[in-house]
Structure formats: C-alpha cells, structure tokens
Scaffold this motif. Structure first.
Motif, PDB file in Angstrom:
ATOM      1  N   GLY A 273     -81.657 -11.428  11.606  1.00  0.00           N
ATOM      2  CA  GLY A 273     -82.126 -12.255  10.509  1.00  0.00           C
ATOM      3  C   GLY A 273     -82.182 -11.476   9.210  1.00  0.00           C
ATOM      4  O   GLY A 273     -81.629 -10.378   9.097  1.00  0.00           O
ATOM      5  N   TYR A 274     -82.889 -12.059   8.254  1.00  0.00           N
ATOM      6  CA  TYR A 274     -82.890 -11.525   6.895  1.00  0.00           C
ATOM      7  C   TYR A 274     -84.314 -11.405   6.368  1.00  0.00           C
ATOM      8  O   TYR A 274     -85.210 -12.168   6.756  1.00  0.00           O
ATOM      9  CB  TYR A 274     -82.068 -12.440   5.988  1.00  0.00           C
ATOM     10  CG  TYR A 274     -80.656 -12.627   6.476  1.00  0.00           C
ATOM     11  CD1 TYR A 274     -79.690 -11.651   6.246  1.00  0.00           C
ATOM     12  CD2 TYR A 274     -80.299 -13.755   7.198  1.00  0.00           C
ATOM     13  CE1 TYR A 274     -78.393 -11.807   6.721  1.00  0.00           C
ATOM     14  CE2 TYR A 274     -79.008 -13.922   7.668  1.00  0.00           C
ATOM     15  CZ  TYR A 274     -78.054 -12.946   7.437  1.00  0.00           C
ATOM     16  OH  TYR A 274     -76.777 -13.097   7.918  1.00  0.00           O
TER      17      TYR A 274
ATOM     18  N   GLU B 235     -81.395 -20.005  10.538  1.00  0.00           N
ATOM     19  CA  GLU B 235     -81.967 -20.730   9.406  1.00  0.00           C
ATOM     20  C   GLU B 235     -81.252 -20.425   8.096  1.00  0.00           C
ATOM     21  O   GLU B 235     -81.415 -21.171   7.118  1.00  0.00           O
ATOM     22  CB  GLU B 235     -83.454 -20.416   9.267  1.00  0.00           C
ATOM     23  CG  GLU B 235     -84.315 -21.025  10.353  1.00  0.00           C
ATOM     24  CD  GLU B 235     -85.766 -21.188   9.928  1.00  0.00           C
ATOM     25  OE1 GLU B 235     -86.065 -21.046   8.722  1.00  0.00           O
ATOM     26  OE2 GLU B 235     -86.598 -21.453  10.808  1.00  0.00           O
ATOM     27  N   LEU B 236     -80.502 -19.333   8.057  1.00  0.00           N
ATOM     28  CA  LEU B 236     -79.755 -18.955   6.852  1.00  0.00           C
ATOM     29  C   LEU B 236     -78.315 -18.642   7.252  1.00  0.00           C
ATOM     30  O   LEU B 236     -77.908 -17.480   7.292  1.00  0.00           O
ATOM     31  CB  LEU B 236     -80.397 -17.748   6.177  1.00  0.00           C
ATOM     32  CG  LEU B 236     -81.746 -17.970   5.499  1.00  0.00           C
ATOM     33  CD1 LEU B 236     -82.301 -16.644   4.998  1.00  0.00           C
ATOM     34  CD2 LEU B 236     -81.623 -18.954   4.341  1.00  0.00           C
ATOM     35  N   PRO B 237     -77.522 -19.669   7.563  1.00  0.00           N
ATOM     36  CA  PRO B 237     -76.170 -19.435   8.071  1.00  0.00           C
ATOM     37  C   PRO B 237     -75.234 -18.789   7.065  1.00  0.00           C
ATOM     38  O   PRO B 237     -74.236 -18.185   7.459  1.00  0.00           O
ATOM     39  CB  PRO B 237     -75.685 -20.832   8.469  1.00  0.00           C
ATOM     40  CG  PRO B 237     -76.528 -21.769   7.663  1.00  0.00           C
ATOM     41  CD  PRO B 237     -77.856 -21.099   7.524  1.00  0.00           C
ATOM     42  N   ASP B 238     -75.523 -18.898   5.759  1.00  0.00           N
ATOM     43  CA  ASP B 238     -74.655 -18.300   4.743  1.00  0.00           C
ATOM     44  C   ASP B 238     -75.458 -17.333   3.886  1.00  0.00           C
ATOM     45  O   ASP B 238     -76.098 -17.741   2.901  1.00  0.00           O
ATOM     46  CB  ASP B 238     -74.020 -19.374   3.862  1.00  0.00           C
ATOM     47  CG  ASP B 238     -73.020 -18.787   2.872  1.00  0.00           C
ATOM     48  OD1 ASP B 238     -72.809 -17.566   2.890  1.00  0.00           O
ATOM     49  OD2 ASP B 238     -72.459 -19.570   2.069  1.00  0.00           O
TER      50      ASP B 238
ATOM     51  N   GLY C   3     -85.552 -19.120   0.412  1.00  0.00           N
ATOM     52  CA  GLY C   3     -85.645 -19.196   1.870  1.00  0.00           C
ATOM     53  C   GLY C   3     -86.319 -18.022   2.531  1.00  0.00           C
ATOM     54  O   GLY C   3     -86.635 -18.087   3.727  1.00  0.00           O
ATOM     55  N   LEU C   4     -86.539 -16.926   1.790  1.00  0.00           N
ATOM     56  CA  LEU C   4     -87.101 -15.708   2.386  1.00  0.00           C
ATOM     57  C   LEU C   4     -88.512 -15.392   1.896  1.00  0.00           C
ATOM     58  O   LEU C   4     -89.090 -14.387   2.301  1.00  0.00           O
ATOM     59  CB  LEU C   4     -86.191 -14.512   2.107  1.00  0.00           C
ATOM     60  CG  LEU C   4     -84.825 -14.535   2.792  1.00  0.00           C
ATOM     61  CD1 LEU C   4     -84.014 -13.305   2.390  1.00  0.00           C
ATOM     62  CD2 LEU C   4     -84.967 -14.600   4.300  1.00  0.00           C
TER      63      LEU C   4
END
Length: 286
Positions: free
Chosen positions: A149-150, A190-193, A269-270
């Motif tokens: 993930g990120y 949740e963050l495909p790109d 998103g983060l």
C-alpha cells in the motif's frame, strides 16, 4: 483498507479505520502492521474481519507510523522535473537513490526537531510505497504486485548537512524526527493508480507545494523495479518517491523552517499530517 498504529512511541498497537471512519483496535487479530501481515494473504485475512466487534481506539490516541519493523527507508531524489529545476540540478537519467535512517521515522503529527547545528531545515511532501512481499530483480510490469500500500511521507531535510558537508545526501535526511509517516497505510486495492494523486504542503497556513504524482519522472512501478535490481526489498520497507517543486531551498529568497513553525501536508486518499517545529529537548511528549 486504511491501517494504522496508535499509542506512545515504541508501544504502538495495530488498528484500522473502518468504513464509517472509526478507528478500531486490531490487537486481537494481528501482532502488528508488519512482516507477514503486509503480504497479500495477511491483508486478505484482515480485510475479511467483521470490524464492528473490535474495540474502539480512544479518540485522543497518538497515531504512530502505520507500518512497523521498517528495515529500509529508501528515498528517491529529484523525481519531479520542476523540483530538479528549482534545485539547480539536472533531471536524472536514472533514479537517484539514498537512504533515510529508520531511527528518523515518527508518527504523522509528532514534532519535527531541529538538529544541533541546523541552519537550513526544509520540507518535502512525498508519496511513500510500502512493500508487502519480497522483491528481487522485479520487472516493472510485476512491480506493483509487491506493493502492500501507500503512505504519506514528509521527507524532512537539512540542506546544509545534505549538500555542503561532503559525501552522500544521507547526513541531511536521517536526523531524528525527519521521517513522519502516516496517518494510514492505504492498501493498494483502494488506490489502483498511484500516478493520479494530488500532493500539497503548507507552512504556517501558506501553500508551499502543490503537485501530482502524474508528474513523476519515474513512476512507482519503475521505482520498485529499479531499486530491486540493487537490493532485495522486504515486507515493511518504505520507498519515498520524491517531491514536487515548492521546497524552501527552491524559493526566492530561500525559506527554511524555524522553531514554532507549523507544517501541514496531505495526499488525496492518504490523509493529512501536522507537525510543529521545535528545538531539541522541547519536543512534546505524546
């Protein structure tokens, strides 16, 4: 999923942010957000839990870095063309790789401590990539499969240590408190790109950085692949992928952080971070 860790420094416990935005304690499910818990099977196990029965995390709990057991904290330099230009440096032909000491890692809202002898303390909002499975000599097309993930990272830097003291950049990148991470680890599904995320950073309420990961010179997949050619990446390793223009060093005239300054930063998103700059010995006790 949005995974997190909460509690005093060195005593953090695992948790998650549920679909209603409520923090839940994961201690009964996993030992920590580290190692096997970051693997595809480990994340799938957590994702399958009915979180409604998990204990609530106290609303006033300190958030720590959302990943534990970080073995390598890897930085990528000059990965945005506009930042290379403002730094007066050529756009790199290959990724510039440096290391941040794992001892610099802190929570998203922990104080940033001015190190002894510092004169040019700077900020850098960055996308962080958390490795979920062992990666060695990985091809770019397979690289994202090794990402758990990120995270949001502030790559705090002391420019005099980094650029004027000889040797590598590491001296200006690894001082205590120079690696705020979090608030959450957002899983890859949740963050495909990762190349479509907006970044921003404010100092004392003034917007300093505003950019997008679409403007990276080397994208996330290419970076994971590239770094894996030189070192084996293991679960929990973090790669900070570079910063857009707007750092203090690049402003005219240059502007650097001073005690009392407030830093706020975020990535779509983060989540967001907030830090106060303090002198050594004056850091708040979480």
């Amino acid at each position: 999923m949005k995974l997190l860790r909460f509690g005093p420094p060195g005593e953090e416990r695992p948790g998650l942010l549920d679909r209603d935005g409520v923090m839940r304690d994961l201690s009964s499910v996993v030992g920590d957000i580290a190692g096997a818990a970051l693997s595809p099977s480990g994340l799938a196990r957590i994702a399958g839990i009915d979180t409604s029965h998990l204990p609530l995390v106290p609303a006033d709990a300190r958030l720590g870095p959302p990943v534990a057991g970080v073995g390598k904290f890897i930085g990528i330099g000059l990965n945005y063309s506009d930042h290379a230009r403002e730094s007066g440096m050529a756009e790199p032909k290959e990724p510039i790789v440096f290391m941040k000491a794992v001892s610099c890692i802190g929570g998203p809202d922990d104080d940033v401590i001015v190190p002894r002898g510092s004169t040019r303390l700077d900020w850098e909002v960055e996308l962080g990539v958390v490795i979920g499975s062992r990666a060695q000599y990985v091809a770019p097309e397979a690289a994202l499969g090794h990402v758990a993930g990120y995270v949001l990272v502030n790559d705090v830097s002391e420019r005099a240590f980094q650029l004027d003291r000889g040797g590598l950049w590491d001296k200006g990148k690894g001082c205590d408190s120079f690696g705020p991470i979090g608030p959450w680890l957002v899983t890859r599904d949740e963050l495909p790109d990762p190349q479509a995320l907006d970044l921003w950073l404010d100092v004392n309420g003034r917007r300093m950085q505003s950019g997008s990961t679409r403007d990276m010179i080397f994208g996330v997949a290419e970076l994971v692949s590239y770094v894996s050619q030189f070192m084996t990446l293991l679960p929990g390793d973090v790669i900070a992928t570079g910063t857009p223009a707007g750092v203090g060093m690049g402003r005219q005239p240059p502007q650097y952080l001073r005690p009392g300054d407030e830093i706020r930063l975020g990535i779509g998103g983060l989540g967001e971070q907030r830090q106060i700059v303090v002198t050594a010995g004056a850091a708040r006790q979480p």
